[in-house]
Design an enzyme around this catalytic site. Structure first.
Site, short mmCIF file in Angstrom:
data_model
loop_
_atom_site.label_atom_id
_atom_site.label_comp_id
_atom_site.label_asym_id
_atom_site.label_seq_id
_atom_site.Cartn_x
_atom_site.Cartn_y
_atom_site.Cartn_z
N GLY A 177 0.77 -1.24 0.00
CA GLY A 177 0.00 0.00 0.00
C GLY A 177 0.79 1.28 0.00
CD1 TRP A 231 4.63 2.92 -4.76
CD2 TRP A 231 3.81 2.73 -6.83
NE1 TRP A 231 5.69 2.79 -5.62
CE2 TRP A 231 5.23 2.67 -6.89
CE3 TRP A 231 3.08 2.63 -8.01
CZ2 TRP A 231 5.91 2.52 -8.10
CZ3 TRP A 231 3.76 2.46 -9.21
CH2 TRP A 231 5.16 2.42 -9.25
CG ASP A 239 -1.75 -7.11 -4.60
OD1 ASP A 239 -0.77 -6.36 -4.73
OD2 ASP A 239 -1.65 -8.36 -4.60
CG ASP A 248 -5.38 -12.11 -12.13
OD1 ASP A 248 -4.89 -11.10 -12.67
OD2 ASP A 248 -5.02 -13.27 -12.39
CG ASP A 253 6.30 -1.07 -7.70
OD1 ASP A 253 7.14 -0.94 -8.60
OD2 ASP A 253 6.62 -1.13 -6.50
CE LYS A 256 9.15 -2.77 -9.55
NZ LYS A 256 9.22 -3.64 -8.36
#
Length: 239
Positions: free
Chosen positions: A80, A82, A100, A116, A140, A180
């Site tokens: 958490g 971000w 998540d 998902d 991320d 990322k």
């Protein structure tokens, strides 16, 4: 001193752990690195859930990602860090949905969903929670590394492609996408697609990323929106 300013400046004594029975060399090194990492200490002092908060703060400082009132989706949000940054930057008029596949402790002001992002049900839940399209999708997410650079690079690129497809479906025109990747950046095909979809596409390695880490981020801004969806529709009709 800004909240994204690099911590440190004064050298502190290095903490070394005694080797514990049953602890591997790799875990020993990881624990020592955590204990001596100035970003870990700064995150704890500032109340961020993870040192990764500084990465998105530094990216925002450079690319001006956040604005008051935005609707933001944080993919792979746990634990958490971000999400906390987003909440602070977008203010009370904005919305942030933290998604998540793992359970995540609630964060006041955020809509936390477990699921998902590749599944339609999760995507619908995100759009319903936002009550409209998103202004920004940030990710991320990274796969568990194997230690084989070529394999790890392919695995994270696959996740970036999936996240980019998700962003194309949920973003409003003018929106942005941050994800990322590993050094080497995005592959030519994905990079070409991002450049088609967004006005600007850049790569960056924020100072908070560890020097020995291969991670970096792709920052795409100015989503072209309607014209892209129209092209997709025409392509589908032509099949």
């Amino acid at each position: 001193m800004t909240e994204s300013q690099r911590p440190g400046g004064q050298r502190s004594a290095t903490t070394r752990l005694r080797t514990a029975k049953g602890r591997t060399t790799a875990s020993q090194k990881w624990l020592e690195r955590q204990l001596n990492d100035p970003y870990v200490k700064a995150a704890q002092a500032a109340g961020w859930r993870s040192r990764a908060a500084f990465k998105i703060l530094e990216l925002d400082e450079r690319f001006k990602l956040f604005h008051p009132g935005q609707r933001v989706v944080d993919l792979g949000a746990a634990p958490g860090g971000w999400t906390q940054v987003v909440l602070r930057r977008i203010g009370d008029r904005g919305k942030v949905v933290a998604l998540d596949i793992l359970p995540m402790e609630p964060i006041s002001g955020a809509i936390v969903l477990q699921g998902d992002f590749q599944e339609e049900a999760a995507e619908r839940a995100v759009l319903e929670a936002l009550d409209g399209q998103a202004d920004l999708v940030i990710s991320d997410i990274a796969p568990n590394t194997t230690g084989h650079n070529a394999t790890d690079h392919l695995r994270i690129l696959a996740l970036v492609e999936l996240a980019a497809d998700f962003a194309r479906r949920v973003l409003s025109p003018g929106g942005g996408f941050v994800a990322k990747v590993f050094q080497g950046g995005t592959e030519r095909e994905l990079l070409a697609r991002l450049k088609r979809d967004y006005a600007t596409v850049r790569h960056a390695k924020p100072p908070a990323s560890r020097k020995d880490s291969a991670e970096m981020y792709v920052v795409a801004q100015g989503f072209r929106g309607g014209s892209i969806r129209g092209e997709d529709l025409r392509e589908g009709q032509g099949r």
